[in-house]
Design an enzyme around this catalytic site. Structure first.
Site, mmCIF file in Angstrom:
data_model
loop_
_atom_site.group_PDB
_atom_site.id
_atom_site.type_symbol
_atom_site.label_atom_id
_atom_site.label_comp_id
_atom_site.label_asym_id
_atom_site.label_seq_id
_atom_site.Cartn_x
_atom_site.Cartn_y
_atom_site.Cartn_z
ATOM 1 N N HIS A 16 37.246 49.837 36.282
ATOM 2 C CA HIS A 16 37.471 48.489 35.749
ATOM 3 C C HIS A 16 36.943 47.437 36.734
ATOM 4 C CE1 HIS A 16 40.293 45.501 33.637
ATOM 5 N NE2 HIS A 16 39.884 44.848 34.720
ATOM 6 N N GLU A 17 37.235 47.627 38.030
ATOM 7 C CA GLU A 17 36.843 46.622 39.037
ATOM 8 C C GLU A 17 35.334 46.636 39.294
ATOM 9 O OE1 GLU A 17 38.981 44.458 39.518
ATOM 10 O OE2 GLU A 17 40.687 45.633 38.789
ATOM 11 N N GLY A 52 44.444 45.431 40.568
ATOM 12 C CA GLY A 52 43.083 45.388 41.089
ATOM 13 C C GLY A 52 42.496 44.003 40.924
ATOM 14 N N CYS A 56 43.928 42.782 32.302
ATOM 15 C CA CYS A 56 43.033 42.157 33.263
ATOM 16 C C CYS A 56 43.561 40.762 33.581
ATOM 17 C CB CYS A 56 41.628 42.070 32.667
ATOM 18 S SG CYS A 56 40.427 41.343 33.773
ATOM 19 N N LEU A 57 43.581 40.420 34.861
ATOM 20 C CA LEU A 57 44.076 39.095 35.256
ATOM 21 C C LEU A 57 43.212 37.980 34.665
ATOM 22 C CD1 LEU A 57 44.902 39.890 38.978
ATOM 23 C CD2 LEU A 57 46.539 39.559 37.120
ATOM 24 N N HIS A 87 33.578 44.710 36.753
ATOM 25 C CA HIS A 87 33.588 43.256 36.987
ATOM 26 C C HIS A 87 32.359 42.829 37.800
ATOM 27 C CE1 HIS A 87 37.223 41.566 35.297
ATOM 28 N NE2 HIS A 87 37.997 42.463 35.862
ATOM 29 N N GLN A 108 36.166 37.487 39.933
ATOM 30 C CA GLN A 108 37.398 36.965 39.317
ATOM 31 C C GLN A 108 37.971 35.788 40.102
ATOM 32 O OE1 GLN A 108 39.435 40.996 38.870
ATOM 33 N NE2 GLN A 108 40.139 39.879 37.076
HETATM 34 NI NI NI Z 1 40.004 42.853 35.381
#
Ligand code: NI
Length: 186
Positions: A144-145, A50, A102-103, A148, A55
């Protein structure tokens, strides 16, 4: 299309609330369409499940989430659900713990309590409104997204920091535990 740079924890954009997009101009918003193409390429390249606008330094309420794979024929074919101005509704109070990475927080993972089931609403990239149910891992990715977009990173949702660590370390311990289980069966 291009692969975008991913903001890492510590950059202030990850703590801001992203801006809502004009939903009547989604299809004609070329800047947004290009951003979505680039986000798809960036996510495929990263191997993540995701990605959210902030991000990639885009102050926009747009997320990608790996769609649930309903059949084996889709094996290896990475499909992402694109949601613009997403909203989540929780009718069920039931939560479960699950591992997340998480990226923007590379190398780490932690166990995060999340709702098991939810209803999501928003717009797809053609500007059509979307409403559907999600559960399990897909519901977790959506939560989660969307977090963000509100400046929330998964460690801020954690309740037990004993379940937080480096992915390499956790994976090694899991492998060893699996090996020991196998040995004890023999
Ligand atoms: Ni993330």
């Amino acid at each position: 299309m291009s692969i975008l740079k991913i903001a890492r924890m510590g950059h202030p954009i990850l703590l801001e609330r992203s801006k809502t997009l004009n939903s009547s101009e989604i299809a004609s918003n070329l800047e947004l369409q290009k951003l979505i193409d680039d986000m798809v390429e960036t996510l495929k390249d990263s191997g993540g499940v995701g990605l959210a606008g902030p991000q990639v330094y885009a102050d926009k309420r747009v997320i990608l989430a790996m769609a649930p794979q309903s059949d084996d024929t889709s094996h290896g074919n990475t499909e992402f659900t694109v949601l613009i101005n997403p909203e989540l509704e929780f009718r069920d109070k039931e939560q479960e713990l699950g591992w997340e990475g998480c990226l923007s927080i590379p190398g780490l993972r932690g166990a995060v309590p999340r709702a098991r089931k939810l209803i999501y609403r928003g717009f797809d990239r053609t500007g059509r409104s979307v409403e559907a149910e999600a559960e399990g891992f897909f519901a977790r990715i959506l939560q989660h997204e969307v977090d963000h977009l509100d400046g929330i990173l998964y460690p801020m949702r954690m309740t037990d920091f004993r379940h937080f660590g480096f992915d390499e370390e956790l994976a090694r311990i899991e492998r060893e535990a699996a090996y020991e289980t196998e040995e004890s069966i023999e």
